[in-house]
Write a protein that holds these residues in place. Structure first.
Motif, short mmCIF file in Angstrom:
data_model
loop_
_atom_site.label_atom_id
_atom_site.label_comp_id
_atom_site.label_asym_id
_atom_site.label_seq_id
_atom_site.Cartn_x
_atom_site.Cartn_y
_atom_site.Cartn_z
N ASP A 25 -0.04 2.21 26.85
CA ASP A 25 -0.21 3.01 25.63
C ASP A 25 -1.64 3.50 25.40
N THR A 26 -2.60 3.04 26.22
CA THR A 26 -3.99 3.50 25.99
C THR A 26 -4.69 4.00 27.25
N HIS A 27 -4.29 3.58 28.44
CA HIS A 27 -5.03 3.90 29.66
C HIS A 27 -4.52 5.12 30.42
N VAL A 28 -3.33 5.59 30.10
CA VAL A 28 -2.76 6.72 30.83
C VAL A 28 -2.16 7.72 29.86
N GLN A 29 -1.90 8.92 30.37
CA GLN A 29 -1.39 10.00 29.54
C GLN A 29 -0.26 10.74 30.26
N ALA A 30 0.85 10.97 29.56
CA ALA A 30 1.96 11.76 30.11
C ALA A 30 1.50 13.20 30.29
N PRO A 31 2.17 13.94 31.15
CA PRO A 31 3.37 13.58 31.91
C PRO A 31 3.02 12.75 33.15
N PHE A 32 4.03 11.99 33.61
CA PHE A 32 3.89 11.15 34.79
C PHE A 32 4.65 11.78 35.94
N ASN A 40 5.45 2.57 45.19
CA ASN A 40 4.57 1.83 44.29
C ASN A 40 3.37 2.64 43.80
N GLN A 41 3.63 3.90 43.43
CA GLN A 41 2.55 4.70 42.85
C GLN A 41 3.13 5.81 41.98
N VAL A 42 2.68 5.83 40.75
CA VAL A 42 2.96 6.93 39.84
C VAL A 42 1.61 7.40 39.33
N LEU A 43 1.48 8.69 39.12
CA LEU A 43 0.23 9.26 38.62
C LEU A 43 0.45 9.84 37.23
N ASP A 44 -0.59 9.76 36.40
CA ASP A 44 -0.50 10.35 35.08
C ASP A 44 -1.09 11.76 35.11
N ARG A 45 -1.21 12.36 33.93
CA ARG A 45 -1.72 13.73 33.81
C ARG A 45 -3.07 13.92 34.51
N TYR A 46 -3.92 12.86 34.50
CA TYR A 46 -5.26 12.96 35.06
C TYR A 46 -5.40 12.24 36.40
N ASN A 47 -4.28 12.02 37.08
CA ASN A 47 -4.22 11.35 38.39
C ASN A 47 -4.61 9.88 38.35
N GLN A 48 -4.54 9.28 37.17
CA GLN A 48 -4.72 7.82 37.06
C GLN A 48 -3.49 7.17 37.71
N LEU A 87 10.17 6.19 37.51
CA LEU A 87 9.54 6.89 38.63
C LEU A 87 9.03 5.95 39.73
N LEU A 88 8.60 4.76 39.35
CA LEU A 88 7.96 3.84 40.29
C LEU A 88 8.98 3.31 41.29
N LEU A 89 8.75 3.55 42.57
CA LEU A 89 9.64 3.08 43.63
C LEU A 89 9.11 1.78 44.21
N VAL A 90 9.95 0.75 44.16
CA VAL A 90 9.61 -0.54 44.77
C VAL A 90 9.96 -0.45 46.25
N PRO A 91 9.02 -0.76 47.13
CA PRO A 91 9.33 -0.71 48.56
C PRO A 91 10.51 -1.63 48.88
N PRO A 92 11.32 -1.25 49.87
CA PRO A 92 12.43 -2.12 50.25
C PRO A 92 11.91 -3.38 50.94
#
Length: 193
Positions: A25-32, A40-48, A87-92
């Protein structure tokens, strides 16, 4: 299952600083977004980057299907948390082909957790909701969280494990052992549980 293999009926996890290293709620910004099938990687609006801690995937593989998994988060951005988990994909699991011999597919993090209590408020309320929905006794619940204030769930009978620096295999299995000591398995004379 013998005592050494016994798991609680429900294992719940906080999300922020327990499964990933930020406050949603404070470190990232939508859209994702996820790039293709990046694991195991999702990026926010600013590539965080948002990613599970390194041991989380293996822990999920080890216990999925053996117990009910739940998320309990008091975030003020529940929609952000849900979006990222979808969105986050857990590796098999490594070297674990499916029934047809094909390599396993990654799975959305969201799909590992049939029970989700993601909204502001006391974790006691989260666990009361889990109890109502599942019928699982509090003594059969194990909870991992990075905030000591949430230890108050122990007043319900939930086993609480404080996680520092993110969930890892050592803290996870240490928590399972703590729950086992509180809930010893009673065996019959022939060794059956």
């Amino acid at each position: 299952m013998n005592g050494a293999d016994c798991l609680p009926s429900l294992i719940a996890f906080d999300i922020d600083y327990t499964l990933w290293d930020l406050w949603i709620d404070t470190h990232v910004q939508a859209p994702f977004r996820r790039t293709g099938n990046t694991l195991n990687q999702v990026l926010d609006r600013y590539n965080q980057e948002i990613a599970f801690y390194p041991d989380v995937s293996k822990i999920l593989h080890d216990i999925s299907g053996k117990t009910t998994l739940a998320l309990c988060s008091r975030t003020n951005a529940p929609d952000y948390a849900r979006d990222v988990l979808r969105l986050l994909l857990v590796p098999p699991p490594p070297n674990d082909p499916d029934a047809d011999g094909a390599p396993p597919e990654p799975k959305r993090a969201f799909d590992y957790f049939p029970q989700k209590e993601i909204y502001p408020g006391s974790k006691i309320n989260h666990f009361k909701a889990l109890h109502r929905k599942t019928g699982i006794p509090y003594s059969e619940m194990l909870f991992y969280d990075d905030e000591s204030r949430n230890k108050d769930v122990e007043s319900l009978g939930v086993t609480f494990v404080l996680v520092s620096s993110g969930l890892n295999s050592r803290s996870f299995w240490g928590g399972v052992e703590k729950w086992r000591k509180k809930n010893p398995v009673v065996t019959s004379s022939d060794g059956e549980v």
